[in-house]
Design a protein around this motif. Structure first.
Motif, short mmCIF file in Angstrom:
data_model
loop_
_atom_site.label_atom_id
_atom_site.label_comp_id
_atom_site.label_asym_id
_atom_site.label_seq_id
_atom_site.Cartn_x
_atom_site.Cartn_y
_atom_site.Cartn_z
N TYR A 193 0.83 -1.20 0.00
CA TYR A 193 0.00 0.00 0.00
C TYR A 193 0.86 1.25 0.00
O TYR A 193 0.62 2.21 -0.73
N LEU A 194 1.88 1.25 0.86
CA LEU A 194 2.75 2.42 0.94
C LEU A 194 3.41 2.68 -0.39
O LEU A 194 3.52 3.82 -0.86
N GLY A 195 3.85 1.60 -1.01
CA GLY A 195 4.47 1.73 -2.32
C GLY A 195 3.53 2.40 -3.31
O GLY A 195 3.89 3.37 -3.98
N LEU A 196 2.29 1.90 -3.34
CA LEU A 196 1.28 2.47 -4.23
C LEU A 196 1.06 3.94 -3.92
O LEU A 196 1.00 4.79 -4.80
N GLU A 197 0.95 4.21 -2.62
CA GLU A 197 0.67 5.57 -2.19
C GLU A 197 1.77 6.53 -2.64
O GLU A 197 1.50 7.62 -3.13
N GLU A 198 3.01 6.12 -2.45
CA GLU A 198 4.12 6.97 -2.84
C GLU A 198 4.13 7.22 -4.34
O GLU A 198 4.29 8.34 -4.79
N VAL A 199 3.94 6.18 -5.11
CA VAL A 199 3.92 6.32 -6.57
C VAL A 199 2.81 7.29 -6.98
O VAL A 199 3.02 8.19 -7.78
N VAL A 200 1.63 7.08 -6.43
CA VAL A 200 0.50 7.93 -6.77
C VAL A 200 0.74 9.37 -6.35
O VAL A 200 0.52 10.31 -7.09
N TRP A 201 1.24 9.55 -5.15
CA TRP A 201 1.48 10.87 -4.60
C TRP A 201 2.48 11.63 -5.48
O TRP A 201 2.31 12.80 -5.77
N ARG A 202 3.53 10.92 -5.90
CA ARG A 202 4.55 11.60 -6.69
C ARG A 202 4.06 11.96 -8.07
O ARG A 202 4.51 12.93 -8.67
N ASN A 203 3.17 11.15 -8.60
CA ASN A 203 2.77 11.38 -9.99
C ASN A 203 1.43 12.06 -10.17
O ASN A 203 1.15 12.62 -11.20
N TYR A 204 0.57 11.94 -9.19
CA TYR A 204 -0.77 12.48 -9.38
C TYR A 204 -1.19 13.32 -8.21
O TYR A 204 -2.29 13.18 -7.71
N ILE A 205 -0.31 14.19 -7.78
CA ILE A 205 -0.54 14.82 -6.48
C ILE A 205 -1.91 15.45 -6.32
O ILE A 205 -2.53 15.37 -5.28
N GLN A 206 -2.42 16.05 -7.40
CA GLN A 206 -3.71 16.71 -7.24
C GLN A 206 -4.87 15.76 -7.08
O GLN A 206 -5.86 16.07 -6.46
N ILE A 207 -4.74 14.61 -7.69
CA ILE A 207 -5.87 13.69 -7.61
C ILE A 207 -5.50 12.43 -6.85
O ILE A 207 -6.10 11.38 -7.04
N HIS A 208 -4.52 12.56 -5.95
CA HIS A 208 -4.05 11.33 -5.33
C HIS A 208 -5.11 10.63 -4.50
O HIS A 208 -5.17 9.41 -4.46
N SER A 209 -5.98 11.40 -3.85
CA SER A 209 -6.98 10.69 -3.06
C SER A 209 -8.00 10.02 -3.99
O SER A 209 -8.54 8.96 -3.67
#
Lengths: 311, 288, 249
Positions: A262-278
């Protein structure tokens, strides 16, 4: 010791070596990874093992953060503040548990969810003690620099993770774990064979809160500033559930792997899609629940994992 | 504050609360799903009203008529395509699922509308009316009447229309309904669609009174929860009872302890009711 | 004969329904009592009241000299009261062995899991389920699950055992087998109260019959007396049965 548990210890031991390979960023990530694993493993005791879907994790995370935060702000050393945060969380949870765990299914979920709200408001309103909505500043102990700080907190969180894992394993091998499994499968029958279900559930709820509270305390010390909406965030309740679902409910190893994935996914998403990460997190959750309801573990060699899955 | 003012405020607010909760209650009672998207539906409805007014000068009253079918379809599709696949799964899964869906919707709204608060200010403003010493803003009053009308419409649907009877049947006893030939999956989708439509319409009304922002969705959801637990699930009368009770307690509590504690009070009340009387004032026992 | 269970004017009300009305009953050690009556008479409610599942709303229950009227289910289990459920309640994911081990483990504080599992084997053997020891309870046939339920009840080493329609859903061979087991238990000295609809079994096994109707006790005594009791024939047995059994009401 079962294979699954052995692997878990090996995994945790492996994580301990992280500081050798990483710089500040890796350490930060590692600390969060350990924290997530603590939350997920703790949730599993009441959610996966006992079968009560608790959404209260955030409530105790925040509670622990504030207990430790207030103590640290008053000069108590970390070695005292964290255990106290943990023990207090255990006691509060065990007491509340006796009342709340009489509820089943949806009602229990709602009640546990509301705890977050109630605790948050209580903290918000106790302005003199906690700083209320202005937040709480936690003093930096005399530090030896950024890297040393980061490494220190990583190991504290890691140590807490190890303790949590040991607790979870001990529970699963003990009469308590066996009893919780009975409660999950058939609470009526459990009562009928002489199991004091209220006691067992309270202890489970307490244990699920104890290390979460400790983790909250470490978090507070680590980030040096907390405020109510920051630590009493419903996401701290939902994420561990998603992690457990990713890994497969009931298995400590699965849940821990789920946390790391999960953390891995979260980091990847956060870095690449910061505006829509949630939003992306939401999509992950939806897809996960639609297609992998039994977690990643179900994708593996089914028979073997199923045998080592539960108690 | 004058006791009469507190009472009138509570009455007005109570009906609004009931309107917020009614769709949520329906979905919980019929599908046994706690729909965490509900709050976001309400906010979306508010945005719809706001956009229609800002962009096309369409009055919110017409927006109601536009919102209802739009949201019905939205809800119907979400249930049929996604939610229905996990409908038989335990609480944990359905709750987390709606949480995930809500994250998507909420994030989309923040992305599209930004998080700042907007207000739908009617021009010309409606002013307020004052009877004896009690002041009531007219827009609230009208919204209250509309809210009551909405709950009335739902009541009629459930009582008079065939599909409404089917919905009630599924709520009372799903298996028996299946045996009676009711297409439960269809009913689930229709009920969810209805719930969404009610939420959307409630949002339109809320736009008149409260500021609009995706950040308020959890507040609406929280209110809906408390109203359902206080009043009982799945019934219009339950939503009204719960709404009025909540508004009254908040009003009195506010007057006695200050407005800041209103939310804590309501959640503490929630927990007390869950422990002592989970079926609420008017509900039936057994909805887990 | 010494008394082991006494109900004194026990009543249980559910809202508007009076499920048990002023029931007074004494059970002596070693008896095998048949509890019969039409559906809805209150038989299962009686068992629920004694075991604390639904506490009595009136009257008292004394077990082995102790007042257990307000005692919780798990406490009554530890005192020596055990029961089977009409609709079997296994721990579905557990193996048959673990199901019985759970009963042995929690009913006697101080026992360890390993010892409980060993004891469980013996009880499984008694009911003839040794071969299924490691099978998941959910995969067993109904007859096997009923025997598992019995094994669980026995693992609690009860002083008094309530059997709630152990024979429902079983074919005649299975019923024979179950009856054998009950005979064995009675011979071992366990006091048994069995709720049963199969009169054949009741007459075969029971030394005494108690009849409930609409929550009230309408007969209590030797099989012969009870079977010829006109009230019992009226309420439950029926004229045809009475005639066929050569009883004249």
């Amino acid at each position: 010791m079962s294979r699954s548990n052995l692997f878990l210890l090996v995994l945790i031991a492996g994580v301990a070596a992280l500081p050798l390979f990483g710089e500040a960023y890796a350490l930060r990530l590692g600390t969060i990874a350990c924290m997530y694993a603590i939350l997920a493993l703790s949730w599993n005791v009441v959610g996966g093992l006992a079968g009560y879907p608790s959404f209260a994790t955030a409530a105790f995370f925040g509670l622990g953060a504030y207990i430790a935060g207030v103590l640290l702000a008053r000069g108590m050393p970390l070695a005292g503040a964290i255990p106290i945060a943990g023990i207090d969380s255990f006691l509060v949870a065990a007491l509340l548990g006796a009342a709340l765990l009489r509820l089943r299914g949806h009602y229990f979920a709602i009640a546990s969810l509301s705890l977050i709200e109630v605790f948050r408001e209580l903290v918000n309103n106790a302005t003199d003690l906690t700083g209320g909505g202005m937040g709480l500043n936690i003093p930096l102990a005399a530090s030896a620099g950024v890297m040393a700080d980061a490494t220190f907190f990583f190991y504290v969180m890691w140590g807490l993770l190890l303790a949590t894992a040991v607790m979870v394993m001990a529970v699963s091998l003990s009469k308590l774990g066996f009893g919780l499994s009975c409660i999950r499968q058939n609470e009526t029958a459990a009562n009928m064979v002489g199991l004091n279900t209220t006691l067992y559930k309270s202890i489970a709820f307490g244990l699920s809160a104890c290390f979460v509270g400790g983790a909250g305390g470490v978090y507070a010390a680590w980030v040096h500033y907390i405020d109510p909406s920051d630590v009493f965030d419903i996401l701290y309740s939902v994420k561990p559930i998603v992690m457990a679902l990713i890994g497969g409910l009931g298995s400590p190893l699965g849940v821990t792997i789920g946390a790391f994935v999960y953390l891995g996914l979260e980091e990847v998403v956060w870095r690449n899609y910061i505006q829509i990460h949630s939003g992306v997190l939401g999509v992950i959750i939806v897809l996960l629940l639609l297609f992998l309801p039994h977690g990643l573990m179900s994708v593996r060699v089914r028979q073997w994992w199923r045998r080592t899955k539960n108690v | 504050m004058l006791a009469a003012q507190i009472l009138i405020n509570a009455l007005v607010l109570g009906c609004l609360y009931a309107c917020i909760a009614i769709g949520f209650s329906l979905v919980w009672g019929v599908l046994n799903v706690i729909n965490l998207i509900h709050g976001s539906f309400i906010v979306l409805g508010a945005y719809l009203a706001w956009s229609l007014y800002q962009g096309f000068h369409i009055s919110p009253w017409y927006a109601l008529v536009i919102a209802a079918p739009l949201f019905f379809v939205l809800g119907y599709v979400i249930q049929r395509v996604i939610l229905n696949r996990v409908i038989t799964a335990p609480v944990l899964v359905t709750l987390t699922m709606t949480f995930g869906l809500d994250l998507i919707l909420n994030n989309a709204m923040i992305y599209y509308f930004k998080a700042d608060y907007r207000k739908l200010s009617l021009t010309p403003p409606m002013g307020s009316v004052s009877i004896f010493d009690v002041v009531v803003p007219i827009d609230r009053l009208v919204a209250t009447v509309a809210a009551l009308a909405l709950t009335g419409v739902l009541y009629l649907i459930l009582r008079r229309l065939r599909v409404g009877r089917a919905i009630v049947a599924v709520r009372l006893d799903r298996d028996a309904a299946v045996l009676m030939g009711v297409d439960v999956n269809s009913i689930y989708a229709i009920a969810f669609g209805l719930g969404a439509a009610l939420a959307g319409c409630a949002g339109v009304l809320m736009a008149l009174i409260f500021p609009i922002s995706p950040l308020t969705s959890t507040a609406y959801l929280g209110k809906a929860f408390v109203v359902c637990v206080l009043g009982g699930l799945g019934s219009v009368s339950g939503a009204l009872a719960g709404g009025l009770l909540l508004a009254l307690i908040e009003g009195v509590g506010s007057a006695m302890f200050g407005p800041a504690h209103a939310t804590t009070l309501s959640f503490a009340l929630l927990i007390v009711f869950l422990i002592l009387r989970p079926q609420g004032l008017l509900g039936r026992k057994g909805f887990e | 004969m010494s008394e082991i269970l006494r109900l004194q004017s026990a009543s249980r009300r559910f809202g508007g329904l009076q499920a048990l009305r002023d029931v007074s009953l004494t059970v002596n050690k070693g008896e095998v009592i048949g509890l019969i009556g039409p559906n809805g008479a209150g038989k299962t409610t009686l068992v629920n009241v004694v075991t604390g599942v639904t506490p009595a709303t009136g009257g008292s229950v004394t077990f082995d000299g102790q007042d257990i009227t307000r005692v919780k289910t798990y406490q009554s289990a530890r005192l020596g009261l055990s029961r089977t459920f009409q609709i079997v309640q296994p721990f579905a994911e557990f193996s048959a062995l673990d199901n019985v081990a759970a009963a042995a483990l929690f009913s006697k504080p101080g026992e360890g899991l390993k010892a409980a599992r060993e004891e469980a084997r013996r009880h499984l053997a008694f009911v003839g389920l040794e071969a299924q020891a490691h099978q998941e309870a959910a995969t067993l046939t109904l007859a096997m699950r009923k025997r598992l339920e019995l094994a669980k009840a026995l693992a609690m080493r009860p002083k008094l055992l309530f059997l709630d329609e152990v024979n429902a859903g079983l074919n005649s061979a299975e019923v024979e087998r179950a009856t054998e087991l009950i005979h064995q238990l009675a011979a071992d000295g366990i006091t048994i109260v069995m709720i049963e609809h199969l009169m054949k079994v009741v007459l075969n096994v029971c030394s005494r019959i108690v009849v409930l109707h609409n929550g009230q006790l309408i007969a209590d005594g030797q099989p012969r007396e009870v079977m010829t009791n006109p009230a019992v024939i009226e309420a439950y047995l029926g004229q045809q049965y009475a005639q066929r059994a050569g009883i004249h009401g």
